[in-house]
Design a protein around this motif. Structure first.
Motif, short mmCIF file in Angstrom:
data_model
loop_
_atom_site.label_atom_id
_atom_site.label_comp_id
_atom_site.label_asym_id
_atom_site.label_seq_id
_atom_site.Cartn_x
_atom_site.Cartn_y
_atom_site.Cartn_z
N UNK A 140 16.02 -3.09 50.51
CA UNK A 140 15.12 -1.93 50.55
C UNK A 140 15.45 -0.98 51.69
N UNK A 141 16.36 -1.45 52.56
CA UNK A 141 16.78 -0.65 53.73
C UNK A 141 15.59 -0.34 54.64
N UNK A 142 14.83 -1.40 54.94
CA UNK A 142 13.72 -1.27 55.89
C UNK A 142 13.90 -2.31 56.99
N UNK A 143 13.30 -2.07 58.12
CA UNK A 143 13.37 -3.02 59.23
C UNK A 143 12.51 -4.25 58.90
N UNK A 144 12.86 -5.38 59.50
CA UNK A 144 12.07 -6.60 59.30
C UNK A 144 10.64 -6.42 59.78
N UNK A 145 10.47 -5.60 60.82
CA UNK A 145 9.12 -5.36 61.32
C UNK A 145 8.29 -4.61 60.28
N UNK A 146 8.93 -3.69 59.55
CA UNK A 146 8.23 -2.99 58.47
C UNK A 146 7.93 -3.96 57.32
N UNK A 147 8.87 -4.87 57.07
CA UNK A 147 8.66 -5.89 56.04
C UNK A 147 7.45 -6.74 56.41
N UNK A 148 7.39 -7.14 57.67
CA UNK A 148 6.30 -8.01 58.14
C UNK A 148 4.95 -7.32 58.07
N UNK A 149 4.89 -6.06 58.44
CA UNK A 149 3.61 -5.35 58.44
C UNK A 149 3.17 -4.97 57.02
N UNK A 150 4.12 -4.97 56.09
CA UNK A 150 3.79 -4.64 54.71
C UNK A 150 3.39 -5.88 53.91
N UNK A 151 4.24 -6.90 53.98
CA UNK A 151 4.01 -8.14 53.21
C UNK A 151 4.43 -9.33 54.06
N UNK A 152 3.47 -10.15 54.40
CA UNK A 152 3.74 -11.27 55.30
C UNK A 152 4.42 -12.45 54.60
N UNK A 153 4.42 -12.46 53.28
CA UNK A 153 5.02 -13.57 52.54
C UNK A 153 5.41 -13.09 51.14
N UNK A 154 6.20 -13.92 50.47
CA UNK A 154 6.56 -13.58 49.08
C UNK A 154 5.32 -13.63 48.19
#
Length: 233
Positions: free
Chosen positions: A35-49
């Protein structure tokens, strides 16, 4: 704080990866990378699958609710529910391979199946609302759970059906709703019995309390036997 656009991009990337890979192989770092996003953005968006799967379910719920056919409101509840659930199938159609991946994962992992079932049961509560069927409380939970299981059976048929007219899928949905109608009749009878039993126990309990108060107010006729008899000559 990530934007709605970023969250949407992450979700779409996740669904795209599911279309080509098993659920177990789709990791959060992989989703972030694609998705070309930072892991921090991933974490703040969705904490798990599982959060991503929940977002997918909510996306489908929203689409069905937005496209609800108000012309069906004068139809019988069963017909309204059939229409809503077929609309749900239509909403899933653009993500058929992702849905297939999720179903395969659930069959391999019972714990994951329970998590997915919880999400699907929540979605089916909204499908009942969309169909104008009001079932609340404990009975509502049972009905939504039953509908979640029934819909999963329908989806299994749909996943294996190539015909765009979906005759097998519609036939299976018809069958599941017929079974559900019979179940609802039994549930309503059981609910009526339970309400009658609760009413009986409540009245019996009130009766015992009244009887207890009445007994406390009566004089103790046996008290005289405690007195000593006069001595005989």
């Amino acid at each position: 704080m990530t934007t709605a656009k970023t969250k949407q991009k992450i979700l779409q990337t996740f669904l795209g990866l599911l279309s080509d890979h098993p659920y177990e192989d789709v990791s959060l770092p992989l989703v972030a990378e694609r998705a070309k996003v930072k892991l921090s953005d991933m974490r703040s968006s969705y904490a798990s699958k599982l959060d991503l799967v929940a977002a997918f379910a909510e996306k489908i719920d929203t689409q069905v609710l937005d496209e609800r056919d108000e012309d069906m409101e004068d139809q019988p509840p069963r017909d309204r529910l059939f229409d809503v659930l077929m609309a749900r199938i239509d909403a899933l159609a653009d993500h058929k391979e992702a849905v297939r991946s999720l179903h395969k994962a659930a069959r391999r992992d019972p714990a994951l199946a329970l998590d997915f079932n919880r999400l699907e049961t929540r979605s089916q509560k909204w499908m009942l609302i969309a169909a104008g069927i009001e079932v609340s409380g404990f009975k509502g939970g049972i009905v939504a759970q039953g509908l979640a299981v029934a819909f999963a059976r329908v989806v299994r048929v749909w996943l294996d059906e190539a015909d765009e007219g979906m005759p097998r899928t519609m036939a299976r949905l018809d069958k599941e709703l017929d079974n559900g109608t019979s179940f609802m009749k039994r549930l309503n009878r059981l609910d009526g019995f339970a309400k009658g039993l609760r009413s009986f126990l409540k009245k019996a309990s009130k009766g015992r309390r009244r009887q207890g108060r009445h007994s406390e107010d009566e004089p103790d006729h046996d008290a005289g036997y405690a007195e000593e008899e006069p001595a005989r000559a």
